[in-house]
Write an enzyme that holds these catalytic residues in place. Sequence first.
Site, PDB file in Angstrom:
ATOM      1  N   ARG A 152      43.890   8.717  63.820  1.00 42.61           N
ATOM      2  CA  ARG A 152      44.788   8.226  64.856  1.00 42.61           C
ATOM      3  C   ARG A 152      44.957   6.718  64.853  1.00 42.61           C
ATOM      4  O   ARG A 152      46.065   6.201  64.860  1.00 42.61           O
ATOM      5  CB  ARG A 152      44.223   8.534  66.267  1.00 42.61           C
ATOM      6  CG  ARG A 152      44.618   9.777  66.882  1.00 42.61           C
ATOM      7  CD  ARG A 152      43.447  10.286  67.681  1.00 42.61           C
ATOM      8  NE  ARG A 152      42.425  10.675  66.736  1.00 42.61           N
ATOM      9  CZ  ARG A 152      42.366  11.888  66.198  1.00 42.61           C
ATOM     10  NH1 ARG A 152      43.207  12.800  66.557  1.00 42.61           N
ATOM     11  NH2 ARG A 152      41.446  12.176  65.308  1.00 42.61           N
ATOM     12  N   THR A 153      43.823   6.024  64.890  1.00 47.24           N
ATOM     13  CA  THR A 153      43.902   4.573  65.066  1.00 47.24           C
ATOM     14  C   THR A 153      44.601   3.952  63.851  1.00 47.24           C
ATOM     15  O   THR A 153      45.502   3.122  63.991  1.00 47.24           O
ATOM     16  CB  THR A 153      42.492   3.993  65.257  1.00 47.24           C
ATOM     17  OG1 THR A 153      41.863   4.710  66.316  1.00 47.24           O
ATOM     18  CG2 THR A 153      42.526   2.525  65.601  1.00 47.24           C
ATOM     19  N   LYS A 185      30.545  -4.511  46.424  1.00 50.99           N
ATOM     20  CA  LYS A 185      30.057  -5.414  45.367  1.00 50.99           C
ATOM     21  C   LYS A 185      29.281  -6.582  45.965  1.00 50.99           C
ATOM     22  O   LYS A 185      28.945  -7.537  45.276  1.00 50.99           O
ATOM     23  CB  LYS A 185      31.234  -5.951  44.553  1.00 50.99           C
ATOM     24  CG  LYS A 185      32.016  -4.892  43.807  1.00 50.99           C
ATOM     25  CD  LYS A 185      33.140  -5.558  43.015  1.00 50.99           C
ATOM     26  CE  LYS A 185      34.022  -4.541  42.331  1.00 50.99           C
ATOM     27  NZ  LYS A 185      35.222  -5.172  41.749  1.00 50.99           N
TER      28      LYS A 185
HETATM   29  C1  NCD Z   1      37.231   7.049  68.864  1.00 51.62           C
HETATM   30  C2  NCD Z   1      36.463   6.039  68.018  1.00 51.62           C
HETATM   31  O1  NCD Z   1      36.622   5.990  66.794  1.00 51.62           O
HETATM   32  O2  NCD Z   1      35.729   5.289  68.632  1.00 51.62           O
HETATM   33  N1  NCD Z   1      38.272   7.631  68.142  1.00 51.62           N
HETATM   34  C3  NCD Z   1      39.502   7.008  68.141  1.00 51.62           C
HETATM   35  O3  NCD Z   1      39.641   5.904  67.673  1.00 51.62           O
HETATM   36  N2  NCD Z   1      40.501   7.647  68.754  1.00 51.62           N
HETATM   37  C4  NCD Z   1      36.367   8.050  69.538  1.00 51.62           C
HETATM   38  C5  NCD Z   1      35.514   8.952  68.682  1.00 51.62           C
HETATM   39  O4  NCD Z   1      35.530   8.857  67.444  1.00 51.62           O
HETATM   40  O5  NCD Z   1      34.825   9.790  69.253  1.00 51.62           O
END
Ligand code: NCD
Length: 340
Positions: free
Chosen positions: A58-59, A87
């Site tokens: 998602r991010t 490295k």
């Molecule tokens: C979260 C994260 O990576 O902190 N996920 C995200 O970015 N939507 C939450 C998670 O991984 O549980």
Amino acid sequence: MLNFHGQHILSVHQFERVDVERIFEVTDQMRPFGRREKVTNPLKGAILSNMFFEPSTRTRVSFGSAFNLLGGNVRETTGIESSSIVKGESMRDFARVLSGYSDVIVIRHPEMGSAEEFASASAVPVINGGDGANEHPSQALLDLYTIRAELESQGKNVDEFRIALIGDLANGRAVHSLLKLLSLFHRVTIKLASPQGLDTPPQLVELLRSRGATVSESHDLHEGIQHVDILYVTRVQEERFASQEEANYYRGLFRLNQEIYSKYCESNTVIMHPLPRDSRAQSQELDEDLDSNPNLAIFRQTQNGVLVRMALFALVFDVVKQVQSSASKPTWHMPRPRIA
Ligand code: NCD
């Protein structure tokens, strides 16, 4: 008010309430672009380096899509194993090199403080896409934006809402950033419910209380989810534990499903989760039988993520006005059947 132009976005501590309002005002303006009713390109020629050294869907993709929707180009590295960090290159060298190739950098890395260290050597703005268990500012912003939208759609007051956060409150960076943002609201009631051993860091609870929030903590799921407007469920952050056995111990202790929701929650309590939810049989903190519950906001949340990230880029590049002035109708149309 923060001058966003050229700023790093590393922690929600950078923001006052007025800055959050500004981000949300710009986010609202991104809606037609998110829906593809309009296209725009104020970031034509700009390059985002999307550097992800921890798993992400998602991010990473929503930051990339947000940049593309503003007309910019995206370069990506995924996986620490495919970067020169293996490295032995330092974060600082890495930042100096990358900032010569890019106009903005999003970084996700397993170590707390890594984004800040990276930013200190970067010539271009850096956005923290998650640094270990520390912070995930863009997630907290999209969560708060979603909370606001959901409450408004129910005709509720955004300043006096009641929220429960449940699950791994010790290690969840999304939770940590969201709680810091909630400290900007004065009359919020916050219920924190976690399995024993996964409690919220005490300094965060202190911060919230010192700013006037009503905070209660418990280890009881059923008690923890009652009498709230928003229920924010989280995954056991298995990657933060010393051993798999330790993570396994906590899996599945807190599970929300439709039956528990119907029994303990108010009928219009909104369910959120930063995702990914862990749908494996031994975990299932958010059961798929909730998918037909109209109060499940998890996919509205992910959609809002693109808009909030567009807003952050528009502010950091100082092109909010140009987003509108370079807008046009798309020359294409994609029929989209509604997903059940
Ligand atoms: C979260 C994260 O990576 O902190 N996920 C995200 O970015 N939507 C939450 C998670 O991984 O549980």
